[in-house]
Design a protein around this motif. Structure first.
Motif, PDB file in Angstrom:
ATOM      1  N   PRO A  98      -2.610 -24.763 -24.611  1.00 28.67           N
ATOM      2  CA  PRO A  98      -1.213 -25.238 -24.624  1.00 28.67           C
ATOM      3  C   PRO A  98      -0.306 -24.200 -25.277  1.00 28.67           C
ATOM      4  N   THR A  99       0.061 -23.169 -24.515  1.00 32.95           N
ATOM      5  CA  THR A  99       0.778 -22.023 -25.083  1.00 32.95           C
ATOM      6  C   THR A  99       2.152 -22.382 -25.641  1.00 32.95           C
ATOM      7  N   THR A 100       2.745 -23.473 -25.131  1.00 33.76           N
ATOM      8  CA  THR A 100       4.062 -23.890 -25.645  1.00 33.76           C
ATOM      9  C   THR A 100       3.977 -25.226 -26.379  1.00 33.76           C
ATOM     10  N   GLY A 101       2.773 -25.590 -26.792  1.00 36.59           N
ATOM     11  CA  GLY A 101       2.603 -26.837 -27.550  1.00 36.59           C
ATOM     12  C   GLY A 101       2.107 -28.009 -26.738  1.00 36.59           C
ATOM     13  N   GLY A 102       1.931 -27.804 -25.425  1.00 34.44           N
ATOM     14  CA  GLY A 102       1.397 -28.862 -24.577  1.00 34.44           C
ATOM     15  C   GLY A 102       2.334 -30.043 -24.421  1.00 34.44           C
ATOM     16  N   ALA A 103       1.770 -31.147 -23.919  1.00 33.26           N
ATOM     17  CA  ALA A 103       2.570 -32.349 -23.656  1.00 33.26           C
ATOM     18  C   ALA A 103       3.144 -32.937 -24.937  1.00 33.26           C
ATOM     19  N   GLU A 104       2.442 -32.756 -26.042  1.00 35.91           N
ATOM     20  CA  GLU A 104       2.901 -33.351 -27.308  1.00 35.91           C
ATOM     21  C   GLU A 104       4.269 -32.819 -27.719  1.00 35.91           C
ATOM     22  N   VAL A 105       4.417 -31.498 -27.703  1.00 34.95           N
ATOM     23  CA  VAL A 105       5.698 -30.882 -28.085  1.00 34.95           C
ATOM     24  C   VAL A 105       6.770 -31.207 -27.050  1.00 34.95           C
ATOM     25  N   MET A 106       6.400 -31.167 -25.760  1.00 30.07           N
ATOM     26  CA  MET A 106       7.374 -31.483 -24.713  1.00 30.07           C
ATOM     27  C   MET A 106       7.904 -32.907 -24.884  1.00 30.07           C
ATOM     28  N   CYS A 107       7.004 -33.858 -25.153  1.00 24.62           N
ATOM     29  CA  CYS A 107       7.419 -35.265 -25.314  1.00 24.62           C
ATOM     30  C   CYS A 107       8.327 -35.436 -26.529  1.00 24.62           C
ATOM     31  N   GLN A 108       8.032 -34.708 -27.603  1.00 26.34           N
ATOM     32  CA  GLN A 108       8.898 -34.757 -28.789  1.00 26.34           C
ATOM     33  C   GLN A 108      10.287 -34.222 -28.456  1.00 26.34           C
ATOM     34  N   ASP A 109      10.326 -33.114 -27.727  1.00 21.40           N
ATOM     35  CA  ASP A 109      11.617 -32.492 -27.377  1.00 21.40           C
ATOM     36  C   ASP A 109      12.450 -33.391 -26.463  1.00 21.40           C
ATOM     37  N   LEU A 110      11.785 -34.051 -25.521  1.00 28.85           N
ATOM     38  CA  LEU A 110      12.498 -34.850 -24.519  1.00 28.85           C
ATOM     39  C   LEU A 110      12.563 -36.332 -24.876  1.00 28.85           C
ATOM     40  N   LYS A 111      11.996 -36.666 -26.058  1.00 32.52           N
ATOM     41  CA  LYS A 111      12.007 -38.068 -26.535  1.00 32.52           C
ATOM     42  C   LYS A 111      11.387 -39.027 -25.516  1.00 32.52           C
ATOM     43  N   VAL A 112      10.206 -38.625 -25.049  1.00 31.13           N
ATOM     44  CA  VAL A 112       9.430 -39.423 -24.099  1.00 31.13           C
ATOM     45  C   VAL A 112       8.079 -39.740 -24.749  1.00 31.13           C
ATOM     46  N   PRO A 113       7.558 -40.963 -24.607  1.00 27.04           N
ATOM     47  CA  PRO A 113       6.269 -41.288 -25.241  1.00 27.04           C
ATOM     48  C   PRO A 113       5.105 -40.485 -24.670  1.00 27.04           C
ATOM     49  N   LEU A 114       4.219 -40.040 -25.547  1.00 24.78           N
ATOM     50  CA  LEU A 114       2.950 -39.438 -25.130  1.00 24.78           C
ATOM     51  C   LEU A 114       1.896 -40.539 -25.211  1.00 24.78           C
ATOM     52  N   LEU A 115       1.386 -40.950 -24.062  1.00 23.13           N
ATOM     53  CA  LEU A 115       0.429 -42.061 -24.031  1.00 23.13           C
ATOM     54  C   LEU A 115      -0.942 -41.667 -24.541  1.00 23.13           C
ATOM     55  N   GLY A 116      -1.289 -40.395 -24.369  1.00 18.93           N
ATOM     56  CA  GLY A 116      -2.592 -39.941 -24.839  1.00 18.93           C
ATOM     57  C   GLY A 116      -3.034 -38.669 -24.141  1.00 18.93           C
ATOM     58  N   LYS A 117      -4.174 -38.157 -24.590  1.00 13.89           N
ATOM     59  CA  LYS A 117      -4.744 -36.928 -24.031  1.00 13.89           C
ATOM     60  C   LYS A 117      -6.166 -37.222 -23.571  1.00 13.89           C
ATOM     61  N   VAL A 118      -6.477 -36.846 -22.335  1.00 18.83           N
ATOM     62  CA  VAL A 118      -7.811 -37.066 -21.775  1.00 18.83           C
ATOM     63  C   VAL A 118      -8.543 -35.727 -21.706  1.00 18.83           C
ATOM     64  N   PRO A 119      -9.634 -35.570 -22.463  1.00 26.28           N
ATOM     65  CA  PRO A 119     -10.364 -34.303 -22.426  1.00 26.28           C
ATOM     66  C   PRO A 119     -11.129 -34.122 -21.112  1.00 26.28           C
ATOM     67  N   LEU A 120     -11.439 -32.874 -20.814  1.00 26.71           N
ATOM     68  CA  LEU A 120     -12.234 -32.561 -19.630  1.00 26.71           C
ATOM     69  C   LEU A 120     -13.642 -33.131 -19.778  1.00 26.71           C
ATOM     70  N   ASP A 121     -14.166 -33.661 -18.697  1.00 29.42           N
ATOM     71  CA  ASP A 121     -15.555 -34.099 -18.650  1.00 29.42           C
ATOM     72  C   ASP A 121     -16.019 -33.909 -17.212  1.00 29.42           C
ATOM     73  N   PRO A 122     -17.023 -33.063 -16.968  1.00 25.60           N
ATOM     74  CA  PRO A 122     -17.488 -32.814 -15.593  1.00 25.60           C
ATOM     75  C   PRO A 122     -17.878 -34.083 -14.845  1.00 25.60           C
TER      76      PRO A 122
END
Length: 320
Positions: free
Chosen positions: A247-271
């Motif tokens: 997440p070179t620019t902070g990922g969804a977390e930073v984007m959601c903070q900037d745009l005041k949108v809820p971050l529901l969660g993060k799903v890790p990779l799983d093959p």
């Protein structure tokens, strides 16, 4: 395909066809005349059809390949685990219908009844509709222009016998084009609970998600929140986490903070997620102890909480 100005005021606006952003638009004269604001009679028909559907959720993504259909499929599976709830999954990704494969329904066909098209059922409480069921082969290309796509979406909403449904999940194609405008327009009178927007951590995906959020604001579509997919990889042996897509620019977390949108969660990779989708199975039940399963379940619960809160507010407004 005709290009809509970036700051289009909309056909129902007083500025339709008259604003500065309308200059050069091929529809300027039509909008200015007021003819563009004539509502499609199907909107009221669909509103009547949707009276039996309690909650309507759109799943959006700015870019393809971020796991939007995978999330839609597992949201449907997760909600359907409550056997007292009736769930419907509508696939309006007309040119790339992957839901039949993911739900284990490839090769199934739609049947006509006296009350309309019948959904194809995964379980007794989980029905699915997709253009994929109308194709002779999964390899057949759907080469349609906008009006034909819009007609298909209208038919799915108006002519499918959904019955009593607790949650209708609509899996959309990537972007902000014909299909998105159509689904929002056709469901405008029926009320949409909101949109779940899927992204991955890297900036190239977030750029398009910002456009998707902007689209939601312009068409007055509530945003339930953002899900960051492929958010790191947790080794099943050593349990260490690696960032496959940094997440070179902070990922969804930073984007959601900037745009005041809820971050529901993060799903890790799983093959196993991809494997489950290819086999038409629910990853949630196939790999119940995976960190990704826990993330999915937490996100699904937050979506249910949002819809429940939304219903309570609506009931209060109606009772006034």
């Amino acid at each position: 395909m005709e290009e809509v100005p970036q700051d289009c005021p909309g056909t129902s606006s007083a500025q339709a066809g008259k604003g500065a952003s309308c200059q050069g638009c091929p529809n300027q004269r039509l909008c200015a005349s007021g003819a563009g604001a004539i509502p499609d009679p199907a909107i009221e028909e669909i509103k009547e059809k949707m009276r039996t559907v309690k909650h309507k959720i759109l799943v959006l993504s700015g870019k393809g390949g971020v796991g939007k259909s995978t999330f839609s499929a597992h949201l449907a599976h997760g909600l359907a685990e409550d056997e007292s709830k009736q769930i419907a999954l509508l696939d309006i990704d007309i040119c790339g219908p992957s839901i039949p494969k993911m739900m284990g329904l490839e090769g199934e066909q739609v049947h006509q009844s006296g009350s309309g098209w019948s959904p194809v059922y995964v379980e007794e409480n989980l029905g699915v509709m997709s253009v994929g069921f109308l194709l002779g082969s999964p390899d057949d290309a759907v080469i349609w222009r906008g009006p034909k796509k819009n007609g298909m979406i209208k038919q799915f909403l108006r002519d499918v016998d959904w019955g009593e449904i607790d949650y209708l999940i609509v899996d959309t194609p990537p972007g902000t084009s014909d299909e998105h405008l159509s689904i929002v327009q056709y469901l405008s009178a029926a009320h949409i609970d909101g949109a779940v927007i899927i992204t991955t951590p890297q900036e190239v995906s977030l750029q398009d998600v910002r456009k998707e959020i902007n689209f939601c604001h312009k068409v007055k579509l509530p945003i339930i929140g953002v899900v960051e997919n492929m958010s790191g990889f947790i080794c099943p042996k050593c349990k260490n986490e690696s960032q496959i897509f940094p997440p070179t620019t902070g990922g969804a977390e930073v984007m959601c903070q900037d745009l005041k949108v809820p971050l529901l969660g993060k799903v890790p990779l799983d093959p196993q997620i991809g494997k489950s989708c290819d086999n038409g199975q629910s990853f949630l039940t196939e790999v119940p102890d995976s960190p990704a399963t826990l993330a999915y379940r937490n996100i699904i619960q937050r979506i249910q909480d949002f819809c429940g809160l939304h219903s309570s507010k609506e009931e209060k407004l109606i009772s006034r």
